[in-house]
Write a protein that holds these residues in place. Structure first.
Motif, PDB file in Angstrom:
ATOM      1  N   GLN A 180       0.852  -1.169   0.000  1.00  0.00           N
ATOM      2  CA  GLN A 180       0.000   0.000   0.000  1.00  0.00           C
ATOM      3  C   GLN A 180       0.895   1.228   0.000  1.00  0.00           C
ATOM      4  O   GLN A 180       1.808   1.357   0.800  1.00  0.00           O
ATOM      5  N   PHE A 237     -11.259   5.326   0.036  1.00  0.00           N
ATOM      6  CA  PHE A 237      -9.867   5.031  -0.288  1.00  0.00           C
ATOM      7  C   PHE A 237      -9.275   6.146  -1.141  1.00  0.00           C
ATOM      8  O   PHE A 237      -9.925   6.628  -2.076  1.00  0.00           O
ATOM      9  N   PHE A 266      -3.415   2.020  -3.910  1.00  0.00           N
ATOM     10  CA  PHE A 266      -4.451   2.406  -2.966  1.00  0.00           C
ATOM     11  C   PHE A 266      -3.914   2.473  -1.544  1.00  0.00           C
ATOM     12  O   PHE A 266      -2.980   1.761  -1.169  1.00  0.00           O
ATOM     13  N   GLY A 267      -4.561   3.310  -0.753  1.00  0.00           N
ATOM     14  CA  GLY A 267      -4.301   3.348   0.671  1.00  0.00           C
ATOM     15  C   GLY A 267      -5.115   2.295   1.394  1.00  0.00           C
ATOM     16  O   GLY A 267      -5.807   1.480   0.779  1.00  0.00           O
ATOM     17  N   THR A 268      -5.059   2.358   2.701  1.00  0.00           N
ATOM     18  CA  THR A 268      -5.690   1.337   3.532  1.00  0.00           C
ATOM     19  C   THR A 268      -7.151   1.643   3.844  1.00  0.00           C
ATOM     20  O   THR A 268      -7.865   0.791   4.344  1.00  0.00           O
ATOM     21  N   GLY A 282     -10.413  -6.047   4.673  1.00  0.00           N
ATOM     22  CA  GLY A 282      -9.987  -4.915   5.480  1.00  0.00           C
ATOM     23  C   GLY A 282      -8.851  -4.099   4.898  1.00  0.00           C
ATOM     24  O   GLY A 282      -8.325  -3.199   5.563  1.00  0.00           O
ATOM     25  N   GLN A 283      -8.467  -4.401   3.669  1.00  0.00           N
ATOM     26  CA  GLN A 283      -7.359  -3.691   3.030  1.00  0.00           C
ATOM     27  C   GLN A 283      -7.831  -2.965   1.773  1.00  0.00           C
ATOM     28  O   GLN A 283      -8.938  -3.198   1.285  1.00  0.00           O
ATOM     29  N   GLY A 284      -6.970  -2.100   1.251  1.00  0.00           N
ATOM     30  CA  GLY A 284      -7.253  -1.492  -0.033  1.00  0.00           C
ATOM     31  C   GLY A 284      -6.885  -2.442  -1.159  1.00  0.00           C
ATOM     32  O   GLY A 284      -6.121  -3.393  -0.969  1.00  0.00           O
ATOM     33  N   PRO A 285      -7.410  -2.191  -2.353  1.00  0.00           N
ATOM     34  CA  PRO A 285      -7.060  -3.043  -3.499  1.00  0.00           C
ATOM     35  C   PRO A 285      -5.582  -2.949  -3.832  1.00  0.00           C
ATOM     36  O   PRO A 285      -4.971  -1.889  -3.688  1.00  0.00           O
ATOM     37  N   GLU A 286      -5.019  -4.064  -4.288  1.00  0.00           N
ATOM     38  CA  GLU A 286      -3.628  -4.082  -4.733  1.00  0.00           C
ATOM     39  C   GLU A 286      -3.581  -4.504  -6.192  1.00  0.00           C
ATOM     40  O   GLU A 286      -4.208  -5.471  -6.612  1.00  0.00           O
TER      41      GLU A 286
END
Lengths: 112, 116
Positions: free
Chosen positions: A2, A88, A102-104, B40-44
């Motif tokens: 991230q 986000f 993207f951020g968290t 619980g995370q953003g997309p990667e």
């Protein structure tokens, strides 16, 4: 990995109040985008701000960008219960790289 | 007009099974992206296509992951010999131009993959 970090991780406010979310990132960017994600659904694009812009508005949304501090903020004014979602930030890199990073995310809860 | 669609919406696979996830981008969109989103995370980022050309696959976590877009429209993400750590939501996005991450991306609803 991230790139960005959103702050706060979670935010709970009452309907009608304003909500402010912050995003910090690490590398030089071409643009920064904010997306909303409702539970169990895909992401919806909210606003894109380019690296040569400092502020942008769209309806009840106001985004600022400070490239010297590598940070951005999203302000939602007069919040509604329907604004409840995860938000986000995502950075588009300078140069030819193709990916958004993207951020968290910030989880926003708007109560009646 | 129709947005980005993905199928299936949910997939349960046994460990070791192969899976194929489909993405139908917005008609006429040149760029197509795949992302993986853990709980619980953003997309990667996983991979990027410009028409039928896969220009960036730097985010694919292993050689078990393979993506294609043979005619420059529909794309398939294939995961071979699935493992539990592959459990995630797989998001597809498309954008109008061939400008990668420099413009708005439109996301599909995602495929939620659970590997048992």
């Amino acid at each position: 990995s991230q790139q960005g970090e959103e702050d706060p991780q979670a935010l709970s406010i009452q309907e009608g109040e304003n909500a402010t979310m912050n995003c910090s990132y690490k590398t030089s960017i071409n643009n920064l985008q904010w997306y909303r994600q409702n539970s169990g659904r895909g992401l919806v694009h909210l606003i894109l701000i380019r690296s040569n812009e400092r502020e942008k508005h769209s309806g009840r949304l106001r985004v600022t960008l400070d490239t010297s501090k590598k940070s951005s903020s999203l302000l939602i004014t007069a919040s509604r219960a329907a604004d409840t979602a995860s938000y986000f930030c995502a950075t588009g890199p300078s140069g030819t790289a193709s990916k958004l990073t993207f951020g968290t995310g910030t989880r926003l809860q708007v109560t009646l | 007009g129709a947005g980005v669609s993905q199928s299936p919406r949910y997939k349960v696979a046994k460990r070791g099974q192969d899976v194929a996830l489909r993405c139908d981008p917005i008609s006429g969109h040149v760029s197509l992206f795949w992302y993986q989103q853990a709980l619980g995370q953003g997309p990667e980022f996983l991979t990027y296509f410009q028409n039928e050309a896969q220009l960036d696959k730097s985010g694919l976590p292993s050689d078990r992951f393979f993506a294609e877009r043979p005619e420059g429209s529909v794309s398939t993400l294939k995961i071979q010999r699935t493992q539990q750590e592959d459990s995630a939501v797989y998001l597809c996005a498309s954008s109008l131009m061939a400008s990668g991450a420099k413009e708005t991306q439109y996301f599909g609803p995602g495929t939620r993959l659970l590997v048992l």
